[in-house]
Design a protein around this motif. Structure first.
Motif, short mmCIF file in Angstrom:
data_model
loop_
_atom_site.label_atom_id
_atom_site.label_comp_id
_atom_site.label_asym_id
_atom_site.label_seq_id
_atom_site.Cartn_x
_atom_site.Cartn_y
_atom_site.Cartn_z
N MET A 6 0.82 -1.21 0.00
CA MET A 6 0.00 0.00 0.00
C MET A 6 0.85 1.27 0.00
O MET A 6 0.31 2.37 0.07
CB MET A 6 -0.95 0.01 1.20
N THR A 7 2.17 1.14 -0.05
CA THR A 7 3.03 2.32 -0.05
C THR A 7 3.67 2.51 -1.42
O THR A 7 4.08 1.54 -2.06
CB THR A 7 4.13 2.20 1.02
N GLY A 8 3.73 3.75 -1.87
CA GLY A 8 4.33 4.04 -3.16
C GLY A 8 4.32 5.52 -3.46
O GLY A 8 3.72 6.33 -2.72
N PHE A 9 5.00 5.90 -4.54
CA PHE A 9 5.10 7.30 -4.93
C PHE A 9 5.22 7.37 -6.45
O PHE A 9 5.84 6.49 -7.08
CB PHE A 9 6.32 7.96 -4.29
N SER A 27 1.18 7.17 -1.51
CA SER A 27 0.28 6.17 -0.93
C SER A 27 0.94 5.53 0.28
O SER A 27 2.12 5.17 0.23
CB SER A 27 -0.05 5.09 -1.97
N VAL A 28 0.17 5.41 1.37
CA VAL A 28 0.63 4.73 2.57
C VAL A 28 -0.47 3.79 3.05
O VAL A 28 -1.57 3.75 2.48
CB VAL A 28 1.00 5.73 3.69
N ASN A 29 -0.20 3.05 4.11
CA ASN A 29 -1.14 2.05 4.60
C ASN A 29 -2.47 2.68 5.05
O ASN A 29 -2.49 3.79 5.60
CB ASN A 29 -0.54 1.28 5.78
N GLY A 30 -3.53 1.95 4.86
CA GLY A 30 -4.85 2.40 5.31
C GLY A 30 -5.83 1.25 5.29
O GLY A 30 -5.66 0.29 4.53
N LYS A 31 -6.87 1.34 6.12
CA LYS A 31 -7.86 0.26 6.18
C LYS A 31 -8.70 0.20 4.92
O LYS A 31 -9.12 -0.87 4.48
CB LYS A 31 -8.76 0.44 7.40
N ASN A 32 -8.98 1.37 4.34
CA ASN A 32 -9.78 1.44 3.12
C ASN A 32 -9.06 2.34 2.13
O ASN A 32 -7.93 2.75 2.37
CB ASN A 32 -11.18 1.99 3.45
N LEU A 33 -9.72 2.64 1.02
CA LEU A 33 -9.16 3.58 0.06
C LEU A 33 -9.61 4.97 0.46
O LEU A 33 -10.78 5.32 0.35
CB LEU A 33 -9.63 3.25 -1.36
N ASP A 34 -8.66 5.77 0.93
CA ASP A 34 -8.95 7.13 1.40
C ASP A 34 -8.16 8.09 0.52
O ASP A 34 -6.93 8.13 0.55
CB ASP A 34 -8.54 7.27 2.87
N LEU A 35 -8.89 8.90 -0.27
CA LEU A 35 -8.25 9.81 -1.22
C LEU A 35 -8.24 11.24 -0.67
O LEU A 35 -9.27 11.73 -0.20
CB LEU A 35 -8.99 9.79 -2.55
N ARG A 36 -7.08 11.89 -0.76
CA ARG A 36 -6.95 13.31 -0.43
C ARG A 36 -6.47 14.02 -1.68
O ARG A 36 -5.35 13.79 -2.12
CB ARG A 36 -5.98 13.50 0.74
N ILE A 37 -7.32 14.86 -2.24
CA ILE A 37 -7.07 15.45 -3.55
C ILE A 37 -6.85 16.95 -3.41
O ILE A 37 -7.65 17.66 -2.79
CB ILE A 37 -8.24 15.17 -4.50
N ARG A 38 -5.75 17.44 -4.02
CA ARG A 38 -5.45 18.88 -4.04
C ARG A 38 -5.22 19.28 -5.50
O ARG A 38 -4.24 18.89 -6.12
CB ARG A 38 -4.20 19.20 -3.21
N GLY A 61 -5.57 1.94 0.94
CA GLY A 61 -4.45 2.83 1.16
C GLY A 61 -4.91 4.27 1.32
O GLY A 61 -5.95 4.67 0.80
N ASN A 62 -4.13 5.04 2.07
CA ASN A 62 -4.33 6.48 2.16
C ASN A 62 -3.52 7.12 1.03
O ASN A 62 -2.30 7.12 1.05
CB ASN A 62 -3.87 7.02 3.51
N VAL A 63 -4.24 7.67 0.05
CA VAL A 63 -3.59 8.15 -1.18
C VAL A 63 -3.77 9.67 -1.29
O VAL A 63 -4.90 10.18 -1.23
CB VAL A 63 -4.18 7.47 -2.43
N SER A 64 -2.65 10.37 -1.43
CA SER A 64 -2.67 11.82 -1.66
C SER A 64 -2.41 12.08 -3.14
O SER A 64 -1.43 11.58 -3.70
CB SER A 64 -1.59 12.52 -0.83
N VAL A 65 -3.31 12.85 -3.76
CA VAL A 65 -3.18 13.20 -5.18
C VAL A 65 -3.02 14.71 -5.27
O VAL A 65 -3.91 15.46 -4.87
CB VAL A 65 -4.41 12.75 -5.99
#
Length: 297
Positions: A6-9, A27-38, A61-65
């Motif tokens: 679940m981790t990557g860049f 992207s880092v570990n997370g229980k579900n797919l959690d997107l943070r979009i900027r 994964g906790n994913v920042s876009v």
């Protein structure tokens, strides 16, 4: 299918016309797919596409876009408000007459006054904007592909660790199975010795039949046949999941909990030093495996 971490860049750049941009995905570990979009203002319609495309390739994964954009300054023009500029220049001249010791006004300072200089960005027609949005989406897909590839590479490494740990669990289960102390003959001899000691101590006051019943009950409680069978079944289930690949993190985490339950029960039932040692090592390996499982999608 392979397993994925679940981790990557990923970082991908793109351009369309006079506009350049950069996508950054983390992207880092997370229980579900959690997107943070900027994303920059004015691109609200792009957010739904981002969510749809992320959900199509990522399951957890906790994913920042992040999207940053720059426009070529050569396509920018400026308009000077002559009336406002004249008023500022008159004010500057007046101040110099009344306070000659003041530092002279600079061009930057004058043009920086509100309302004097207006920036005119080139307006994009509908066709130009559509082309830019299509290219933005294409480079987002490229960034997602790179992120997925990195997650897959790390997942392969994590999967190899888990495979080694599950092999060790299988070895320890087999070692517990073949321990001399849990063979029927050894169990009967140990119980017989204990019963003999109790009879000698009680000088006939103890009922041999009752002692026999209690001995059978104790032997039943100490039997670890079911725990060993379940450990073996769990090992097979993990191997099947690893072969199937995909988003298996949650199911592996459940099996890790079941492994731990069986190891605890095995330790609590143990009446032999060697079996206790096996149970404790099982718990250690299971804890290590569960830590790695937390990284998997």
């Amino acid at each position: 299918m392979t397993v994925a971490s679940m981790t990557g860049f990923a970082r991908v750049q793109g351009a369309s016309g006079v506009v350049r941009w950069t996508w950054e995905l983390r992207s880092v570990n997370g229980k579900n797919l959690d997107l943070r979009i900027r994303i920059p203002n004015g691109l609200d319609t792009l957010e739904q596409k981002i969510r749809e495309r992320c959900a199509a390739v990522l399951k957890r994964g906790n994913v920042s876009v992040g999207l940053s954009m720059q426009r070529d300054q050569s396509a920018t023009s400026f308009t000077v408000n002559e009336t406002a500029l004249e008023a500022v220049l008159k004010a500057v001249a007046l101040l110099r007459e009344r306070a000659p010791d003041l530092a002279p006004a600079t061009m930057d300072g004058i043009l920086g006054q509100s309302g004097i200089l207006t920036v005119n960005d080139a307006e994009d027609d509908e066709e130009t904007r559509a082309a830019m949005m299509a290219e933005l989406t294409a480079t987002l897909d490229q960034a997602l592909a790179e992120l997925s590839a990195m997650r897959a590479t790390e997942g392969t490494a994590v999967g190899a660790l888990i495979t080694g740990q599950i092999d060790r669990i299988a070895e320890l289960t087999a070692a517990a199975e073949t321990l001399p102390a849990r063979q029927p003959e050894a169990i009967r001899a140990r119980l017989a010795a204990q019963v003999a000691e109790l009879l000698d101590a009680g000088a006939g006051a103890l009922d041999p039949q009752r002692l026999h019943q209690e001995a059978v009950l104790l032997a039943t409680k100490a039997d670890i046949r079911e725990e060993l069978d379940r450990l073996t079944a769990h090992v097979a289930a993990v191997r099947d999941l690893m072969r199937s690949g995909g988003a298996i993190g949650r199911r592996l985490d459940f099996l890790a909990q079941e492994f731990n339950r069986e190891a605890n029960t095995l330790c609590s039932k143990s009446n032999d030093v060697d079996l206790t040692a096996i149970g404790l090592e099982l718990k250690a390996v299971i804890d290590q495996m569960r830590e790695q499982i937390q990284n998997l999608e």
